[in-house]
Design a protein around this motif. Structure first.
Motif, PDB file in Angstrom:
ATOM      1  N   ASP A  87       1.389   3.234  -2.440  1.00  0.00           N
ATOM      2  CA  ASP A  87       0.773   3.951  -3.287  1.00  0.00           C
ATOM      3  C   ASP A  87      -0.128   4.996  -2.501  1.00  0.00           C
ATOM      4  O   ASP A  87      -0.633   6.114  -2.681  1.00  0.00           O
ATOM      5  CB  ASP A  87      -0.127   3.438  -4.339  1.00  0.00           C
ATOM      6  CG  ASP A  87      -1.174   2.437  -3.936  1.00  0.00           C
ATOM      7  OD1 ASP A  87      -0.683   1.481  -3.323  1.00  0.00           O
ATOM      8  OD2 ASP A  87      -2.263   2.656  -4.156  1.00  0.00           O
ATOM      9  N   ASP A 128      -3.918  -4.989  -7.407  1.00  0.00           N
ATOM     10  CA  ASP A 128      -3.862  -5.811  -8.532  1.00  0.00           C
ATOM     11  C   ASP A 128      -2.508  -6.433  -8.548  1.00  0.00           C
ATOM     12  O   ASP A 128      -1.409  -5.977  -8.308  1.00  0.00           O
ATOM     13  CB  ASP A 128      -3.995  -4.868  -9.778  1.00  0.00           C
ATOM     14  CG  ASP A 128      -4.767  -5.965 -10.928  1.00  0.00           C
ATOM     15  OD1 ASP A 128      -4.150  -6.743 -11.345  1.00  0.00           O
ATOM     16  OD2 ASP A 128      -5.886  -5.408 -11.091  1.00  0.00           O
ATOM     17  N   LYS A 157       1.505   4.787  -9.779  1.00  0.00           N
ATOM     18  CA  LYS A 157       0.663   4.016 -10.670  1.00  0.00           C
ATOM     19  C   LYS A 157       1.547   3.955 -11.856  1.00  0.00           C
ATOM     20  O   LYS A 157       1.967   4.637 -12.614  1.00  0.00           O
ATOM     21  CB  LYS A 157      -0.694   4.814 -10.853  1.00  0.00           C
ATOM     22  CG  LYS A 157      -1.667   3.857 -11.337  1.00  0.00           C
ATOM     23  CD  LYS A 157      -3.291   4.375 -11.568  1.00  0.00           C
ATOM     24  CE  LYS A 157      -4.231   3.504 -12.011  1.00  0.00           C
ATOM     25  NZ  LYS A 157      -4.468   2.424 -11.301  1.00  0.00           N
ATOM     26  N   SER A 184       2.298  10.264  -8.498  1.00  0.00           N
ATOM     27  CA  SER A 184       1.671   8.689  -8.487  1.00  0.00           C
ATOM     28  C   SER A 184       2.493   7.571  -8.982  1.00  0.00           C
ATOM     29  O   SER A 184       3.199   7.873  -9.811  1.00  0.00           O
ATOM     30  CB  SER A 184       0.432   8.787  -9.621  1.00  0.00           C
ATOM     31  OG  SER A 184      -0.159   7.549  -9.656  1.00  0.00           O
ATOM     32  N   LYS A 217       0.862  -1.126   0.036  1.00  0.00           N
ATOM     33  CA  LYS A 217      -0.059  -0.123  -0.040  1.00  0.00           C
ATOM     34  C   LYS A 217       0.698   1.264   0.191  1.00  0.00           C
ATOM     35  O   LYS A 217       0.447   2.251   0.516  1.00  0.00           O
ATOM     36  CB  LYS A 217      -0.824  -0.055   1.209  1.00  0.00           C
ATOM     37  CG  LYS A 217      -1.923  -1.108   1.126  1.00  0.00           C
ATOM     38  CD  LYS A 217      -3.004  -1.071   1.870  1.00  0.00           C
ATOM     39  CE  LYS A 217      -4.397  -0.544   1.385  1.00  0.00           C
ATOM     40  NZ  LYS A 217      -5.556  -0.708   2.255  1.00  0.00           N
ATOM     41  N   SER A 224       4.063  -3.267  -3.041  1.00  0.00           N
ATOM     42  CA  SER A 224       2.821  -3.396  -3.498  1.00  0.00           C
ATOM     43  C   SER A 224       2.425  -2.045  -3.906  1.00  0.00           C
ATOM     44  O   SER A 224       2.169  -1.418  -2.970  1.00  0.00           O
ATOM     45  CB  SER A 224       1.954  -4.472  -2.793  1.00  0.00           C
ATOM     46  OG  SER A 224       0.531  -4.312  -3.344  1.00  0.00           O
ATOM     47  N   ASP A 273       0.439  -4.568 -10.387  1.00  0.00           N
ATOM     48  CA  ASP A 273       1.016  -3.645  -9.647  1.00  0.00           C
ATOM     49  C   ASP A 273       2.082  -4.018  -8.502  1.00  0.00           C
ATOM     50  O   ASP A 273       1.778  -3.525  -7.377  1.00  0.00           O
ATOM     51  CB  ASP A 273      -0.015  -2.324  -9.056  1.00  0.00           C
ATOM     52  CG  ASP A 273      -0.653  -1.736 -10.314  1.00  0.00           C
ATOM     53  OD1 ASP A 273      -0.147  -1.358 -11.205  1.00  0.00           O
ATOM     54  OD2 ASP A 273      -1.709  -1.917 -10.327  1.00  0.00           O
ATOM     55  N   SER A 290      -0.701  -1.489  -5.490  1.00  0.00           N
ATOM     56  CA  SER A 290      -2.282  -1.550  -5.607  1.00  0.00           C
ATOM     57  C   SER A 290      -2.770  -3.186  -5.319  1.00  0.00           C
ATOM     58  O   SER A 290      -1.900  -3.807  -5.391  1.00  0.00           O
ATOM     59  CB  SER A 290      -2.627  -1.115  -7.055  1.00  0.00           C
ATOM     60  OG  SER A 290      -3.000  -2.209  -7.913  1.00  0.00           O
TER      61      SER A 290
END
Ligand code: IMP
Length: 425
Positions: free
Chosen positions: A333, A417, A382, A380, A331, A413, A420, A415
């Motif tokens: 992100d 998914d 992402k 980000s 987490k 990690s 990611d 995300s």
């Protein structure tokens, strides 16, 4: 030596499900060693979300065998609905899941006792999940528990159930005014459960030890987190089993000499559900921001999770107790948009700096956290696919964690998914 243990390093909900799912693609076996349906692992694959409470997330890899070990307490209702959900999604369970015949069963009276005790405890309530976990382990420790193997002997099962119902009736009826359970209905329910899972029940201790001898790759998966451990956590605000790595040996019947690595799952900040001390908790806008961005609501009970900054004093303790070598940081992100990131690097109590993680609740509840403040990366993460693409501020965050704990961040990690995820080569 072929067993890797995966443990939650904080108070649970660190994102173990995703990491176990990720590393189990190369594993032969994933074995769960403690806890019960109090846990909730959420795994997202191709935008489809699976929530598992009892069955290890390795079940999502077709070549992986899953084991529910003797240290787990099994709720038939939860297990049956999980098997059904997986089968409805085309995932084969019946040839790939083994359940220890030594595992204890959660009975309806365990759930009831859990709930009424919590209600009665008022300010001393633990904030349990109400899934009957504590009372089931209580029966195990006081040697009146009912194990999976007991279902094979109808007469013996009936006698054990009768004894338990009588004992529990004394508490549930006399103290709380509940009517007794119907023994025939309970017998019917549990024996039909036994018939449904008959082909899954086996001597998993033998199975796992044979697999170790054959050099198979095994992942031992814990539930909850080290700080909820009944021995090493923030007692009494803990769960009733041993999520720490030592629990893998007793909860599966495998020797310590078979363990080759311990991976600690660490959330990039900290959360806790239920009651009990939480030194870095933020009861302010920042805490609310972490909760909203991180979607911090329990997978099992839906309760909002308490949120706070990363606590390196607690984490260093957890790394020590578990023997964590590698960290999977999850987490990350969630912190993308913060100007500054605080990390607790010291505790003071009554003007003194504490040398270690305190054992008593009073100190834990009244200590002060000293923070190291780092610059946020304000971008980000992402779509980042390689370690080398990570901003300098992220690497500084990693450096602080690694220096303080002595463990190395190997997985990140970004995300829920599978895609990611960064792995340090
Ligand atoms: P129990 O395990 O239901 O008895 O709950 C004891 C404590 O552990 C409570 O504070 C629960 O909120 C917490 N707990 C139990 N399971 C989990 C989990 O999977 N994640 C986080 N906290 C948990």
């Amino acid at each position: 030596m072929s067993v890797t243990i995966v443990v939650g390093s904080q108070w649970g909900d660190e994102g173990k499900g995703k990491i176990v799912d990720l590393i189990s693609k190369d594993a032969d076996i994933v074995a769960r060693y403690q806890g019960g349906a109090n846990a909730g692992h959420t795994i997202v694959i191709n935008s489809k979300q699976y929530v598992l409470h009892l069955i290890p997330s390795g079940i999502l890899h077709p070549n992986c065998i899953c084991v529910i070990g003797n240290g787990v307490v099994i709720d038939p209702i939860a297990l049956k609905s999980e098997i059904k959900m997986l089968e409805e999604n085309g995932i084969d369970v019946h040839n790939r899941l083994f359940i220890s015949h030594k595992a204890h069963l959660i009975m309806p009276y365990h759930k009831l006792l859990d709930q009424v005790r919590e209600k009665d405890a008022k300010s001393y309530a633990i904030g349990t999940t109400g899934r009957g976990i504590g009372p089931a382990y209580f029966d195990k420790a006081t040697r009146v528990g009912i194990r999976i193997v007991d279902l094979l002997d109808r007469k013996g099962f009936e006698q054990k159930l009768r004894n338990n119902l009588e004992e529990k009736y004394n508490i549930l009826h006399k103290i709380y005014g509940f009517e007794s359970f119907n023994i025939d209905e309970l017998m019917e329910e549990y024996l039909s459960f036994d018939a449904e899972i008959d082909d899954l029940i086996t001597d998993t201790t033998l199975y796992l030890n044979n697999a170790i001898q054959q050099g198979k790759k095994i992942i031992a998966e814990g539930a909850q987190g080290a700080l909820l451990d009944i021995d090493h956590g923030t007692y009494p605000f803990v769960t009733s089993s041993n999520p720490t790595s030592g629990g893998a040996c007793t909860g599966l019947g495998i020797p310590p000499t078979s363990i080759s690595n311990v991976i600690g799952i660490v959330k990039a900040y900290t959360t806790r559900v239920g009651n009990g001390p939480f030194p870095t908790e933020l009861n302010d806008e920042t805490g609310e921001r972490l909760r909203q961005i991180g979607a911090e609501f329990g997978a099992t009970t839906g309760r909002p999770r308490r949120c706070g900054w990363l606590d390196l004093v607690a984490l260093r303790y957890s790394v020590m107790v578990n023997g964590i070598k590698d960290i999977a940081l999850t987490k990350l992100d969630v912190l993308d948009d913060f100007d500054e990131i605080n990390v607790c690097t010291s505790y003071t109590y009554e003007g003194r700096t504490l040398k270690s993680f305190p054992v008593d609740i009073h100190t834990l509840e009244n200590l002060k956290c000293e923070y190291t403040i780092l610059k946020g990366w304000k971008t980000s993460l992402k779509g980042v696919r390689h370690w080398t693409e990570l901003p300098a501020e992220v690497l500084q965050y990693f450096e602080l964690i690694e220096k303080f704990t002595g463990a190395e961040i190997k997985i990140v990690s970004l995300s829920p998914d599978r895609a990611d995820t960064l792995i340090k080569l």
